[in-house]
Design an enzyme around this catalytic site. Structure first.
Site, PDB file in Angstrom:
ATOM      1  N   HIS A  92      32.320  47.681 142.370  1.00 49.76           N
ATOM      2  CA  HIS A  92      33.086  48.831 142.845  1.00 49.76           C
ATOM      3  C   HIS A  92      32.122  49.782 143.519  1.00 49.76           C
ATOM      4  CE1 HIS A  92      36.975  50.875 142.831  1.00 49.76           C
ATOM      5  NE2 HIS A  92      36.307  52.004 142.754  1.00 49.76           N
ATOM      6  N   ASP A 170      45.037  56.951 136.272  1.00 46.99           N
ATOM      7  CA  ASP A 170      44.081  57.126 137.370  1.00 46.99           C
ATOM      8  C   ASP A 170      44.808  57.091 138.712  1.00 46.99           C
ATOM      9  OD1 ASP A 170      41.459  57.290 138.679  1.00 46.99           O
ATOM     10  OD2 ASP A 170      41.993  55.301 139.390  1.00 46.99           O
ATOM     11  N   ARG A 177      43.738  64.086 143.370  1.00 44.93           N
ATOM     12  CA  ARG A 177      42.389  64.523 143.766  1.00 44.93           C
ATOM     13  C   ARG A 177      42.218  64.447 145.273  1.00 44.93           C
ATOM     14  NH1 ARG A 177      38.820  60.435 141.243  1.00 44.93           N
ATOM     15  NH2 ARG A 177      37.123  61.572 142.196  1.00 44.93           N
ATOM     16  N   SER A 192      37.334  57.572 136.846  1.00 42.56           N
ATOM     17  CA  SER A 192      38.272  56.891 137.734  1.00 42.56           C
ATOM     18  C   SER A 192      37.827  55.446 137.975  1.00 42.56           C
ATOM     19  CB  SER A 192      38.332  57.674 139.061  1.00 42.56           C
ATOM     20  OG  SER A 192      38.887  56.905 140.086  1.00 42.56           O
ATOM     21  N   LYS A 196      39.695  51.772 135.798  1.00 37.67           N
ATOM     22  CA  LYS A 196      40.276  50.590 136.471  1.00 37.67           C
ATOM     23  C   LYS A 196      39.457  49.349 136.172  1.00 37.67           C
ATOM     24  CE  LYS A 196      39.997  52.463 140.643  1.00 37.67           C
ATOM     25  NZ  LYS A 196      40.079  53.875 140.871  1.00 37.67           N
TER      26      LYS A 196
END
Ligand code: URA
Length: 437
Positions: A92, A170, A177, A192, A196
């Site tokens: 990520h 999230d 956000r 966040s 996930k």
């Protein structure tokens, strides 16, 4: 816990005044925001308080756990290929400009024999999102059911999907956000990303932690702390987690936007493309393969010999996409030319990211539609020779009224000078367990 155990104004006030939220208050606010009891405006105020006041490591860990508990948790540990468990690994990014790396990286890792359950995100602030980019491919869908993800992992070795039922808290907070100027916050980014990723069932995780003008965290110290925080959260959940700190002062590659970045990713998968995109793809692939002990195949070779491209075609086809349909690059263009000859100076990733956002590639309202065609192509990299009058940037959009705002963002974000600017290395550091600065 009932909706009456706490109330949102008290939770907001505690954080606004610099206090520490109790585990119970965090569980309550996440649960009740997900179910709609806590309103968007209340969560917006709390997010701004967190943005301004920060969170302790204990609060971050609890906030992450509460977001994971808001939804489903995948477990693909029973999947086998040739009698052996699948080696499930994901990466990520904390968000950058021109960061299209997931698109070439997932098929490279597939081609090297590991499997990737990739919960991907949409654009956030001035940064693009993998899902918005991939949906520029005609027919491509990221809305996959859990059964379909499982089947794709088994048959192909990857699925790229909208987080859906994973960490739904999230999903709501991320969208909020994006439109409330609360993206650039270490605790909010760490929780966040990790909510996930810890819910998606990978055994190992590599975090591309961006640092620089185009990243959410611009200082190296802060980015290091973010990386270390996420690495600790990962290990605390039993997931082998490593971070690579990479430069985001200037955009990655030569394109920024949705369809234009898919086109550049296809160049990389065809064995070409910009060197920096190839370097990060191969570095992250090596890290991912090492983490699951699947380091027998050279990732760079899969780009040269076309096997990564073959895996990408399989993946796109499985998810309904049709690569024979031309990518929807914006119908209107505007070109910025060199005012003088010399050497291309620095290109500010934030200026380019904001220009692309103004062209329509991102959102300014929750759930808004992005333009697949919006983007910028850079014709020169910092340090390249420049001839007066030649094109330096091409801007694309379907709504030409957006050009003036985009050109204003770009203005001052680049220069042509006499000397090449100093450029820091693309791969800055590697952060592993126990490396907490
Ligand atoms: N990616 C995420 O999933 N969340 C963030 O906050 C930033 C990048």
């Amino acid at each position: 816990m009932t909706e009456f155990d706490f109330d949102a104004p008290t939770v907001i006030r505690t954080k606004r005044d610099g206090g520490v939220l109790s585990d119970a208050a965090i569980d309550w606010v996440i649960e009740n925001y997900t179910s709609g009891v806590v309103a968007d405006e209340q969560m917006s105020a709390l997010l701004m308080a967190i943005f301004l006041r920060g969170m302790t490591p204990g609060e971050i860990a609890r906030w992450t756990a509460a977001m994971i508990d808001s939804g489903d948790r995948f477990d693909f540990g029973d999947l086998r290929r040739d009698g052996k468990p699948l080696r499930l690994v994901d990466k990520h990014s904390t968000g950058g400009v021109g960061d299209k790396i997931t698109i070439p990286l997932v098929p490279v890792v597939m081609a090297c024999g590991a499997a990737v359950p990739q919960a991907a995100g949409r654009g956030l602030g001035h940064t693009g999102g993998t899902l918005d980019k991939l949906e520029a491919i005609s027919g491509f869908t990221a809305e996959l059911s859990k059964d379909r993800i499982r089947q794709q992992l088994q048959d192909l070795g990857a699925a790229i999907f909208a987080a859906g039922d994973l960490a739904p808290a999230d999903r709501k907070i991320y969208a909020l956000r994006d439109v409330t100027a609360t993206t650039e916050s270490l605790p909010l980014i760490a929780s966040s990303v990790m909510s996930k990723k810890l819910a998606e069932g990978a055994q190992a995780l590599v975090l591309d932690t961006k640092v620089g003008r185009g990243a959410f965290l611009t200082s190296e110290d802060e980015a290091r702390r973010l990386a270390a925080t996420m690495v600790e959260l990962g290990w605390a959940s039993g997931v082998d987690t490593r971070a690579v700190l990479t430069d985001m002062d200037r955009p990655l590659g030569l394109t920024v936007g949705n369809a234009v970045e898919v086109a550049e990713s296809l160049d990389v998968l065809a064995g070409g493309g910009p060197e920096d995109v190839v370097e990060i793809t191969v570095t992250l692939a090596r890290e991912m393969l090492d983490a699951v002990g699947a380091d027998g195949v050279d990732p760079a070779q899969t780009l040269r010999d076309g096997t990564a491209m073959d895996r990408f075609r399989d993946l796109v086809e499985a998810q309904g996409g049709d690569l024979s349909v031309p990518l929807p690059i914006g119908a209107h263009t505007e070109t910025v030319t060199a005012p003088r000859g010399g050497t291309m100076g620095d290109i500010d990733a934030m200026a380019v990211g904001l220009a692309v956002w103004r062209l329509g590639a991102g959102r300014s309202t929750p759930g808004g539609r992005v333009q697949f065609g919006a983007g910028v192509r850079m014709h020169r990299r910092p340090g390249d020779p420049v001839v007066a009058g030649e094109p330096l940037f091409t801007l694309y959009t379907d709504t030409p009224e957006r050009f003036s705002g985009a050109l204003a963002e770009l203005d001052g974000g680049w220069s042509v000078g006499a000397e090449a600017p100093e450029v820091r290395p693309l791969i800055i550091d590697r952060i592993t367990r126990g490396g907490n600065p």
